[in-house]
Write an enzyme that holds these catalytic residues in place. Sequence first.
Site, mmCIF file in Angstrom:
data_model
loop_
_atom_site.group_PDB
_atom_site.id
_atom_site.type_symbol
_atom_site.label_atom_id
_atom_site.label_comp_id
_atom_site.label_asym_id
_atom_site.label_seq_id
_atom_site.Cartn_x
_atom_site.Cartn_y
_atom_site.Cartn_z
ATOM 1 N N PRO A 1 -45.121 -11.055 -6.747
ATOM 2 C CA PRO A 1 -45.648 -10.868 -5.252
ATOM 3 C C PRO A 1 -44.590 -10.431 -4.379
ATOM 4 O O PRO A 1 -43.557 -11.043 -4.433
ATOM 5 C CB PRO A 1 -46.527 -12.162 -4.831
ATOM 6 C CG PRO A 1 -46.037 -13.048 -5.977
ATOM 7 C CD PRO A 1 -45.472 -12.356 -7.072
ATOM 8 N N ASN A 2 -44.787 -9.362 -3.586
ATOM 9 C CA ASN A 2 -43.852 -9.140 -2.479
ATOM 10 C C ASN A 2 -42.669 -8.211 -2.826
ATOM 11 O O ASN A 2 -41.993 -7.976 -2.038
ATOM 12 C CB ASN A 2 -43.498 -10.480 -1.665
ATOM 13 C CG ASN A 2 -44.978 -10.899 -1.038
ATOM 14 O OD1 ASN A 2 -45.543 -10.287 -0.358
ATOM 15 N ND2 ASN A 2 -44.970 -12.175 -1.446
ATOM 16 N N ARG B 1 -38.240 -4.354 3.835
ATOM 17 C CA ARG B 1 -38.286 -5.664 4.538
ATOM 18 C C ARG B 1 -37.337 -6.358 4.262
ATOM 19 O O ARG B 1 -36.682 -6.343 3.194
ATOM 20 C CB ARG B 1 -39.658 -6.454 4.461
ATOM 21 C CG ARG B 1 -40.883 -5.626 4.853
ATOM 22 C CD ARG B 1 -41.355 -5.824 6.381
ATOM 23 N NE ARG B 1 -42.280 -4.690 6.586
ATOM 24 C CZ ARG B 1 -42.980 -4.648 7.615
ATOM 25 N NH1 ARG B 1 -42.635 -5.569 8.885
ATOM 26 N NH2 ARG B 1 -43.757 -3.741 7.810
ATOM 27 N N TYR C 1 -32.385 -8.755 0.922
ATOM 28 C CA TYR C 1 -32.534 -7.963 -0.383
ATOM 29 C C TYR C 1 -31.761 -6.620 -0.417
ATOM 30 O O TYR C 1 -32.081 -5.770 -1.440
ATOM 31 C CB TYR C 1 -33.867 -8.104 -0.513
ATOM 32 C CG TYR C 1 -34.728 -9.243 -0.663
ATOM 33 C CD1 TYR C 1 -34.480 -9.993 -1.655
ATOM 34 C CD2 TYR C 1 -35.540 -9.895 0.242
ATOM 35 C CE1 TYR C 1 -35.147 -11.337 -2.117
ATOM 36 C CE2 TYR C 1 -35.966 -10.995 0.038
ATOM 37 C CZ TYR C 1 -36.007 -11.777 -1.114
ATOM 38 O OH TYR C 1 -36.405 -12.938 -1.230
ATOM 39 N N ASN D 1 -39.469 -10.970 -13.183
ATOM 40 C CA ASN D 1 -39.179 -11.646 -11.890
ATOM 41 C C ASN D 1 -40.413 -11.916 -11.186
ATOM 42 O O ASN D 1 -41.144 -11.117 -10.654
ATOM 43 C CB ASN D 1 -38.366 -10.717 -10.965
ATOM 44 C CG ASN D 1 -38.023 -11.201 -9.451
ATOM 45 O OD1 ASN D 1 -38.577 -12.400 -9.167
ATOM 46 N ND2 ASN D 1 -37.138 -10.460 -8.834
ATOM 47 N N ALA E 1 -42.407 -15.452 -6.137
ATOM 48 C CA ALA E 1 -42.759 -16.747 -5.507
ATOM 49 C C ALA E 1 -43.744 -17.786 -6.558
ATOM 50 O O ALA E 1 -43.815 -18.878 -6.745
ATOM 51 C CB ALA E 1 -43.637 -16.846 -4.306
ATOM 52 N N GLU F 1 -35.763 -14.304 -17.374
ATOM 53 C CA GLU F 1 -36.165 -14.433 -16.040
ATOM 54 C C GLU F 1 -35.047 -13.756 -15.041
ATOM 55 O O GLU F 1 -33.936 -14.334 -15.283
ATOM 56 C CB GLU F 1 -36.374 -15.730 -15.764
ATOM 57 C CG GLU F 1 -36.858 -16.468 -14.559
ATOM 58 C CD GLU F 1 -36.956 -17.951 -14.352
ATOM 59 O OE1 GLU F 1 -36.651 -18.660 -15.468
ATOM 60 O OE2 GLU F 1 -37.327 -18.421 -13.443
ATOM 61 N N HIS G 1 -33.665 -13.150 -10.927
ATOM 62 C CA HIS G 1 -34.321 -13.331 -9.399
ATOM 63 C C HIS G 1 -33.232 -12.481 -8.829
ATOM 64 O O HIS G 1 -31.818 -12.762 -9.121
ATOM 65 C CB HIS G 1 -33.668 -14.617 -9.054
ATOM 66 C CG HIS G 1 -35.042 -15.410 -9.599
ATOM 67 N ND1 HIS G 1 -36.514 -15.609 -9.565
ATOM 68 C CD2 HIS G 1 -34.961 -16.367 -10.922
ATOM 69 C CE1 HIS G 1 -36.961 -16.501 -10.365
ATOM 70 N NE2 HIS G 1 -36.357 -17.039 -11.071
ATOM 71 N N ARG H 1 -31.123 -21.530 -1.571
ATOM 72 C CA ARG H 1 -32.396 -21.215 -0.629
ATOM 73 C C ARG H 1 -33.142 -22.703 -0.691
ATOM 74 O O ARG H 1 -32.742 -23.606 -0.868
ATOM 75 C CB ARG H 1 -33.135 -20.055 -1.310
ATOM 76 C CG ARG H 1 -32.448 -18.730 -1.305
ATOM 77 C CD ARG H 1 -32.997 -17.703 -1.596
ATOM 78 N NE ARG H 1 -34.169 -17.334 -0.567
ATOM 79 C CZ ARG H 1 -35.100 -16.332 -0.808
ATOM 80 N NH1 ARG H 1 -35.252 -15.709 -2.079
ATOM 81 N NH2 ARG H 1 -35.934 -16.087 0.366
#
Lengths: 146, 146, 146, 146, 146, 146, 146, 146, 146, 146, 146, 146
Positions: free
Chosen positions: C10-11, C18, C23, C74, C77, C98, C100, C107
């Site tokens: 997601p996102n 954004r 990022y 990835n 969330a 995996e 990120h 974070r």
Amino acid sequence: MPKLLVVNGPNLNLLGKREPEVYGNQTLDNLNDTLKKLASDLGYELIIFQSNSEGAIIDFIQKEAPDAKGLILNPGAFTHYSYAIRDAVKSVAIETIEVHLSNIYTREEFRHKSVVAPVCRGQLSGFGFYGYAMALSYFADTGNNE
Amino acid sequence: MPKLLVVNGPNLNLLGKREPEVYGNQTLDNLNDTLKKLASDLGYELIIFQSNSEGAIIDFIQKEAPDAKGLILNPGAFTHYSYAIRDAVKSVAIETIEVHLSNIYTREEFRHKSVVAPVCRGQLSGFGFYGYAMALSYFADTGNNE
Amino acid sequence: MPKLLVVNGPNLNLLGKREPEVYGNQTLDNLNDTLKKLASDLGYELIIFQSNSEGAIIDFIQKEAPDAKGLILNPGAFTHYSYAIRDAVKSVAIETIEVHLSNIYTREEFRHKSVVAPVCRGQLSGFGFYGYAMALSYFADTGNNE
Amino acid sequence: MPKLLVVNGPNLNLLGKREPEVYGNQTLDNLNDTLKKLASDLGYELIIFQSNSEGAIIDFIQKEAPDAKGLILNPGAFTHYSYAIRDAVKSVAIETIEVHLSNIYTREEFRHKSVVAPVCRGQLSGFGFYGYAMALSYFADTGNNE
Amino acid sequence: MPKLLVVNGPNLNLLGKREPEVYGNQTLDNLNDTLKKLASDLGYELIIFQSNSEGAIIDFIQKEAPDAKGLILNPGAFTHYSYAIRDAVKSVAIETIEVHLSNIYTREEFRHKSVVAPVCRGQLSGFGFYGYAMALSYFADTGNNE
Amino acid sequence: MPKLLVVNGPNLNLLGKREPEVYGNQTLDNLNDTLKKLASDLGYELIIFQSNSEGAIIDFIQKEAPDAKGLILNPGAFTHYSYAIRDAVKSVAIETIEVHLSNIYTREEFRHKSVVAPVCRGQLSGFGFYGYAMALSYFADTGNNE
Amino acid sequence: MPKLLVVNGPNLNLLGKREPEVYGNQTLDNLNDTLKKLASDLGYELIIFQSNSEGAIIDFIQKEAPDAKGLILNPGAFTHYSYAIRDAVKSVAIETIEVHLSNIYTREEFRHKSVVAPVCRGQLSGFGFYGYAMALSYFADTGNNE
Amino acid sequence: MPKLLVVNGPNLNLLGKREPEVYGNQTLDNLNDTLKKLASDLGYELIIFQSNSEGAIIDFIQKEAPDAKGLILNPGAFTHYSYAIRDAVKSVAIETIEVHLSNIYTREEFRHKSVVAPVCRGQLSGFGFYGYAMALSYFADTGNNE
Amino acid sequence: MPKLLVVNGPNLNLLGKREPEVYGNQTLDNLNDTLKKLASDLGYELIIFQSNSEGAIIDFIQKEAPDAKGLILNPGAFTHYSYAIRDAVKSVAIETIEVHLSNIYTREEFRHKSVVAPVCRGQLSGFGFYGYAMALSYFADTGNNE
Amino acid sequence: MPKLLVVNGPNLNLLGKREPEVYGNQTLDNLNDTLKKLASDLGYELIIFQSNSEGAIIDFIQKEAPDAKGLILNPGAFTHYSYAIRDAVKSVAIETIEVHLSNIYTREEFRHKSVVAPVCRGQLSGFGFYGYAMALSYFADTGNNE
Amino acid sequence: MPKLLVVNGPNLNLLGKREPEVYGNQTLDNLNDTLKKLASDLGYELIIFQSNSEGAIIDFIQKEAPDAKGLILNPGAFTHYSYAIRDAVKSVAIETIEVHLSNIYTREEFRHKSVVAPVCRGQLSGFGFYGYAMALSYFADTGNNE
Amino acid sequence: MPKLLVVNGPNLNLLGKREPEVYGNQTLDNLNDTLKKLASDLGYELIIFQSNSEGAIIDFIQKEAPDAKGLILNPGAFTHYSYAIRDAVKSVAIETIEVHLSNIYTREEFRHKSVVAPVCRGQLSGFGFYGYAMALSYFADTGNNE
């Protein structure tokens, strides 16, 4: 004219005088004047109280609640540990709205928990001064069908 | 006319149909009609959305946020674990008000934590349908000086 | 040509659009084009997928995994709570890396725990877009002796 | 030729000599030779160090970091409690990649937490010897635009 | 003929195709056929549904519950975090039996907690396919005196 | 002239060389010279030691404590986990003052706990270099009536 | 002459009268006289206050802080839960040194956490009456370069 | 003659010199002489080592373990956090008995957890010097049928 | 005829006599008679036992398990802390079904954890008396292919 | 006549006026009259005090304790967080009995912990008004042999 | 001849009969015979007791302790929760050695905590049958200087 | 004459025989005689029971409760874990007063929690033998208006 109580806890008397980057530069007196006028327009009398003392806040709530229709409560730092204020609100059984100027969920971990919330009708957090007006409107608009 | 988004999460489509003792007997459609009229009076257009799907809610937020002035968000049960919705709100950087019909701090332990709250302007909890109107008024009254 | 899957949660479709300070300003399409070219050079075909929906991601993994040599995942969330995606990865028994973009250990606290990590070959965190290339190289260079 | 540091923590000198079912049967010397050759091809000189002593590792980092472009750090068991190594990395402000041979998230609970991760650029876990090469490539390929 | 619902969550469509050492080698279709026949013998019609999507499961429950006598629910991995499915079950107020193929209390820690259990009549865990039949029998044998 | 020990732990040798925004730009040598002079004025000889090695610090304490009147101890990152240094201090039974340059209670969570504090006379945190002078004065002014 | 504030919390008025084995047999008046003389020698006027009431302490801090150079604060038991005093200190933005007579880290678990520490310059714990003098000296010696 | 290793961790060199009320007044040298004689009687050679340095202990274990039949290990305070020593013991795969002079379960909370225990054959706690003899006897009496 | 054991723990002898609103008004004798008849129909002999004593329950399981095909176990309150009963079940290695009359996941927090579950085939919770019949059927229907 | 103190904390002045279903309908004045008479019969004078203010309670205890034989203390909500009252009781070293009208162990989680209990002779919880009489009798009957 | 007690808790009577891969195939009777002979050689009479009942174990300890020199106690699963046995050992004030056949620190989490350990002289864990002999030797060899 | 039950749990039979510094030197028989006489004066018959066995205590409560007016219960160490005794008290629905000789809140952490308290009328802790008399008086004085 029906009465509503507004109670502000410790350090809220410094509003507008300190940390303007967090709380803006309106003072508590400004807030109170604005609120009183708004209340008057809505047909309510406001009894406003601020204290840095937990005991004084409880005394005020015990004394004024029997004659009031509701309580707008910003307990400041007492939010997070004053079970005594919580018991006061519960004991006098007054409909209460908890208000916080800043969004307490974006601040330090200890501010995320309100020990007062479970005895309140609802909670408003993060709307600055406007939050008090929202609470006032709630009492005005829902006052009849409670 | 500026736009505001209203997003309701899972099971909120059952409002007024189930558990009236908790949520009253107004349906979500009633709520939406009332809100739209109120918004219109305040000079806003409402884009209203409900879904039981986390992904659909994120899709909606991503698509509509760029053209909207604010988001009124009741994530339902997603409030408590959807870090994906949180990230969506944060990514699109839209001013967001989190709304809950019931006071989540008087209910089960798991409902006391909102993973969405830290990315919102503020949170309203426990005011029933009226909470959406409060959020709407906030956007209308503070819209200019943000 | 052997296939590798790339799944973004997601996102991640907002990449480059954004929060560029977090990022960067490369879009997901840029990333995908670069990756496809790199994969092609290494003798692999990439099947790339992004969704904001947990269910769609699981559907994709179930459908494509049987024909693929590996999965670059990835979960965004979902990393932190989607036991369903974890079970999907485990069920199809595909070798999974995996990835990120940011270093999740610098974070928010909730991002420090990956529920997906225990069913993956390995984890890459904090290398931005380059992390996908590192994963690709791993599959290319170790593909034979697995 | 720019320098990169490679630091291996306690017991990594036993690689290839013990527990081959976990770590394979390549020795640390083999690893080092392979890495040095790869680094040389990429235009870097490697300064490689292994110690079972936390203090010696800190001494090495303090001494060599000022002249190096980056640090590839596998702190072994120190990963989980050496705040002193963390402070060393932070103090010398060298870009650091944390590498673990095995996927630490599939092992004992205490290995899931890295106290070093928050001061590193990124973390690589589970790729065996190949992980060092991935880190090396990262430095080589992103070295210019840092 | 009264209806009963059977809902299977994410990855249960892989039954019999993957990890036979854990879940046996009967497919979900086999299970469904057997269950339907058994239900028919007991005088019930079964409406069977599987999805990898939380939202689709909620949609199904909301749509079908009003006409059904009960729900046999295996939420798969959603068991452990889908408060949204929990709310759906509670909202439609259907008598629900939670079923798990394996004994969730012998598996990973995170599987020991069911967020759905508190809104169910009961829970069956560890009986494989036979668990669904047990649930079916429960509805058939106790259906009258509920 | 009676002796006092000053022990500085890992990375304190970098003082004034790194992170001046946190620790200022005075070096450890500057600190030591200033302290020695101040001690001399107060009638004490200082034995000063710094090491990045936990074992070396313990060796020093064991060796020097029998001839000294007190110990000024800044264990650096060892503060938070070195039960071995704690045991050393307790074993040699020397009066010890724990000193931290920065206020450890305003920094990362892990720095809030000192495992050494329970075996010390007192703790000084947040006074920068001046803290060592405060400790020195304490020994000088209270040395007789202990 | 510049002013410094000294605030002592609940039960500190009993000093020297009760529990001499813990706190010695000097009274608070003795302490105050000694401190005032020392302050005078250093060119400072002391405003000294003790109260058993949290509210009174906040009132005092709010009233006196604007005219003072610093605050020496021993909140007594309020140290461990008075977020209201913490907020007062933060709001008036006065440089504050937290002082404790005994080493709070050698006492009951609840005394190990200070909610006031994160808003103070530093903390002194375990030096008895002498701690106040140390704080005073800090203000005197560092007062110019703050 | 087969060899056994005896390793004592930090501060155990102070035995008999400090805190006699806790550890008695026998020195480590006395202990070692007694143990060597006992070992000799049982047909074993002892290699005895003490260090305050974690790294030195690991070095010793790595070097001596291949030629030894077993290890008697008293890690002192390292017991509670040295995952590096734990890994060393596990890596060299030597049969190990963990020994503590005092009963660690009657002391401070932090001493109740041994990170070394899970890789040892067994643990002896609370038997003073005699515990080493018990460990020695165990090796002697069970050495053949291991 | 093969035997099955039924063991009921403390206070279950009060069934039907106390708290009928929770447990109904059938007595344990009624339950036992019904179960025996059902077992007989299915070709099993039941050995039924109830005790308020943990030791007596363990004695019974140790004595009867070797001759039985399975155990239906409702440990009552022992469910939550009797590791001794857990060990007994594990030691005799009898296939065991844990049964609870009420849904333990809807009751007090302490009832949510079963220390016995990890050594059982499966768990049945919330089906009242019918749960025992379900367990019985499981043994009867799956008895051959175990 | 020897004196005994009775101290009631916040909101206990509302007794008999609010929440009669929890606390009965006797007022605090009724309680006090009854207690005074009982005390008088037993040969004691009672000094009775109630306050909503923590500070006032501490002031009262400090002032009256030196002349009194014992203290009957119902701290109300302060029970759960007032370490300041705890310190007051400990400092004046008066024999104290903690009394609660309701059984605090059957109420909200936060009421289960008393921070005052560890400095009291004993605790009485759940006996309503009668609990004060029990405490009084304790002092009267055991007063001589203390 | 002085007496020593040996108490074995629940399920230890199954030793050698069940789970030989964990506990070996020596029975408790074998153990007892061997121990008795060893004790006799050392000049002690053993009173040996096993029970699955917590109460019976306490009865035995209360009855036999006054005439015995020491207690060798393997509480089995009671180790982890029987505060009643702990109190029994403490009350009779007999020197007690806690013995566990297997290394409890390598098994399930709940076995890592012994509630009995804090009242024992020492603990032996992981030495199988030999552990009882070690305990016996301890009593024999240290019996005089206790 | 109405009956009251008095139940004492494990090790209370040792009263007056062991640990007089904690529990005094009155024996349980003395206590019982005194209590019986007092009860008789108040018009009650006492049925007194002590056991070290949890099962026996439950048996006694189940058998005697139906004919008794109340239960005075000192569960000893069972206080802290016997959910079975708790269930017994709840099942027989007898008014129960929990009594502890010592103040359990001043002792080890594990003694601070009573699992029995939530099903009792009230709790008395710290009054020694006198606590039983207080409980008796409570039953006598409030017996009519329950």
